[in-house]
Design an enzyme around this catalytic site. Sequence first.
Site, PDB file in Angstrom:
ATOM      1  N   PHE A 217       0.870  -1.183   0.000  1.00 19.27           N
ATOM      2  CA  PHE A 217       0.000   0.000   0.000  1.00 19.27           C
ATOM      3  C   PHE A 217       0.903   1.228   0.000  1.00 19.27           C
ATOM      4  O   PHE A 217       1.664   1.440   0.934  1.00 19.27           O
ATOM      5  CB  PHE A 217      -0.918   0.026   1.230  1.00 19.27           C
ATOM      6  CG  PHE A 217      -1.913   1.152   1.184  1.00 19.27           C
ATOM      7  CD1 PHE A 217      -3.177   0.949   0.647  1.00 19.27           C
ATOM      8  CD2 PHE A 217      -1.582   2.415   1.641  1.00 19.27           C
ATOM      9  CE1 PHE A 217      -4.096   1.999   0.574  1.00 19.27           C
ATOM     10  CE2 PHE A 217      -2.489   3.465   1.565  1.00 19.27           C
ATOM     11  CZ  PHE A 217      -3.742   3.258   1.037  1.00 19.27           C
ATOM     12  N   ASP A 326       9.288   3.148   1.669  1.00 17.66           N
ATOM     13  CA  ASP A 326       8.097   3.873   2.115  1.00 17.66           C
ATOM     14  C   ASP A 326       7.925   3.636   3.619  1.00 17.66           C
ATOM     15  O   ASP A 326       7.471   2.578   4.043  1.00 17.66           O
ATOM     16  CB  ASP A 326       6.889   3.355   1.319  1.00 17.66           C
ATOM     17  CG  ASP A 326       5.576   3.986   1.770  1.00 17.66           C
ATOM     18  OD1 ASP A 326       5.560   4.691   2.802  1.00 17.66           O
ATOM     19  OD2 ASP A 326       4.555   3.764   1.089  1.00 17.66           O
ATOM     20  N   LYS A 357       2.264  10.368   8.485  1.00 13.42           N
ATOM     21  CA  LYS A 357       1.644   9.850   9.718  1.00 13.42           C
ATOM     22  C   LYS A 357       2.281  10.391  10.993  1.00 13.42           C
ATOM     23  O   LYS A 357       2.137  11.561  11.303  1.00 13.42           O
ATOM     24  CB  LYS A 357       1.672   8.317   9.687  1.00 13.42           C
ATOM     25  CG  LYS A 357       0.769   7.755   8.568  1.00 13.42           C
ATOM     26  CD  LYS A 357       0.287   6.388   8.857  1.00 13.42           C
ATOM     27  CE  LYS A 357      -0.455   5.745   7.728  1.00 13.42           C
ATOM     28  NZ  LYS A 357      -1.883   5.657   7.921  1.00 13.42           N
ATOM     29  N   THR A 381       1.399  24.040  -4.093  1.00 15.99           N
ATOM     30  CA  THR A 381       1.184  25.337  -3.435  1.00 15.99           C
ATOM     31  C   THR A 381       1.798  25.378  -2.035  1.00 15.99           C
ATOM     32  O   THR A 381       2.570  26.269  -1.707  1.00 15.99           O
ATOM     33  CB  THR A 381      -0.320  25.652  -3.341  1.00 15.99           C
ATOM     34  OG1 THR A 381      -0.865  25.596  -4.641  1.00 15.99           O
ATOM     35  CG2 THR A 381      -0.562  27.038  -2.739  1.00 15.99           C
TER      36      THR A 381
HETATM   37  C1  LIG Z   1       2.921   2.596   3.810  1.00 17.53           C
HETATM   38  C2  LIG Z   1       1.965   3.668   3.408  1.00 17.53           C
HETATM   39  N1  LIG Z   1       2.261   4.459   2.371  1.00 17.53           N
HETATM   40  C3  LIG Z   1       1.450   5.454   1.991  1.00 17.53           C
HETATM   41  C4  LIG Z   1       0.264   5.689   2.643  1.00 17.53           C
HETATM   42  C5  LIG Z   1      -0.642   6.791   2.184  1.00 17.53           C
HETATM   43  O1  LIG Z   1      -0.669   7.810   3.108  1.00 17.53           O
HETATM   44  P1  LIG Z   1      -1.891   8.868   3.120  1.00 17.53           P
HETATM   45  O2  LIG Z   1      -3.094   8.091   3.555  1.00 17.53           O
HETATM   46  O3  LIG Z   1      -1.450   9.907   4.085  1.00 17.53           O
HETATM   47  O4  LIG Z   1      -2.018   9.379   1.745  1.00 17.53           O
HETATM   48  C6  LIG Z   1      -0.087   4.890   3.727  1.00 17.53           C
HETATM   49  C7  LIG Z   1      -1.362   5.118   4.431  1.00 17.53           C
HETATM   50  O5  LIG Z   1      -1.828   4.354   5.213  1.00 17.53           O
HETATM   51  C8  LIG Z   1       0.785   3.849   4.124  1.00 17.53           C
HETATM   52  O6  LIG Z   1       0.490   3.045   5.147  1.00 17.53           O
END
Ligand SMILES: Cc1ncc(COP(=O)(O)O)c(C=O)c1O
Length: 500
Positions: A217, A326, A357, A381
């Site tokens: 994700f 990530d 987060k 922006t």
């Molecule tokens: C590993 C990871 N990357 C990216 C995201 C996306 O973040 P956002 O929901 O702030 O767009 C999440 C969200 O849960 C995540 O767990």
Amino acid sequence: MASMLLSRQLTCAIQQYCRLFVPGCRSVSQAAAKIDVDFDYDGPLMKTEVPGPRSRELMKQLNGIQNAESVHFFCNYNESRGNYLVDVDGNRMLDLYSQISSLPIGYSHPALVKLVQQPQNVGTFINRPALGVFPPDNFPEKLKESLLSVAPKGLSQIVTMSCGSCSNENAFKTIFMWYRNKERGHTAATKEELDTCMINQYPGCPDYSILSFMGAFHGRTMGCLATTHSKAIHKLDIPSFDWPIAPFPRLKYPLEEFVKENQQEEARCLEEVEDLIVKYRKKKKTVAGIVVEPIQSEGGDNHASDDFFRKLRDIARKHGCAFLVDEVQTGGGCTGKFWAHEHWGLDDPADVMSFSKKMMTGGYFHKEEFRPNAPYRIFNTWLGDPSKNLLIAEVINVIKREDLLSNVTHAGKALLTGLLDLQARYPHLISRARGRGTFCSFDAPDETTRNKFILKARNKGVVLGGCGDRSIRFRPTLVFRDHHAHLFLNIFSDILADFK
Ligand SMILES: Cc1ncc(COP(=O)(O)O)c(C=O)c1O
């Protein structure tokens, strides 16, 4: 003062809670309540079922103006403190999900309350600047004090963004620009490239790809969605790219019993990564970068060994692909190190690392060679929000001052040990207990049982989150202590004992 008074008034609430709400209190843990954070409550206090009548009324109102079916209940953030989330019906719950893993040091931390009340910070909170063009005078200093003070090894450059998806989206763009610049021989773009990019055609828009993993994700924007493969509901109806998707290891637990099988599984996945890189190069959809989560979170808390990630890093280097880690969900200390990938012991750092987060602001760090060669190539922006930089600077101070990384390791051990104990006692209900720091999880036998666990726990005063198709994930704050773990384990032990 008010919070200290609150703490005193609520002394012994855990014991009272056990007497009132947990018949027989089949404890797995003997630890008594310990009040060491004066802003924390002492235990859950339930007045209605959740969602209660006020929450249900508000849900109806909100659902009239948008699809609000994802709402669990409405919250009273003024009353929420420390590890406890209070809802609009006055129910106080131990929060082990902490705003989808995004609350670093608990609700209403006194250090943050003080920060927002300081007159010199008012201007930062009320005047949101377009940071790329009109930054405030303290912007470089605040970045150094906050985010750069926890920069992963080798990554000296920082870009702030507003959310996790937007961080990954721009990290992908940074990687594509870097790759193209490399291929072009660091010369200026041709007229043909400038013309064709305006009509979405090659060579201005090269057919590069980002390799991702099944179960990953990385967010919900269009580029990120092409690398997200956790649930169909996120992806349905959205056009996407033909980008390579490698299998992510599916480890067998307990790890010490399946060493050989797990090594073979990881080797199989790594082989597939290399095959896909070769295949996509032949298809003229060159893999410019590999993106990976240190622990696949939304996809079901899927772990791989440190060795797997070291080898993946080697593959990226061997094929000239950027390596993007990530850390949106794993970052900020919840695995016991500030960044989860620090556990891997890489000799060559990642090229790019995204966060959001618990870091209060989104963004990504990168190596110097990934700097865009012109302004406005990575831009929007706001480019984040300096008020969030103030908050994260203070959060980092608290993490350091209170040694919260050690706390995470300690409390995580208490939690995982307790989960393993419950797993041994209820193997038909709990399996694959796993975790690093407090970033723990286990599997229920199926989705229905998992969802029942979440509802039962909530009505007994514990907020839990699910992930994947049958997992429960623990995402407490960094001020989650051993006694919170024991409190949860006692409550959950009773749920399991009576489970129907
Ligand atoms: C590993 C990871 N990357 C990216 C995201 C996306 O973040 P956002 O929901 O702030 O767009 C999440 C969200 O849960 C995540 O767990």
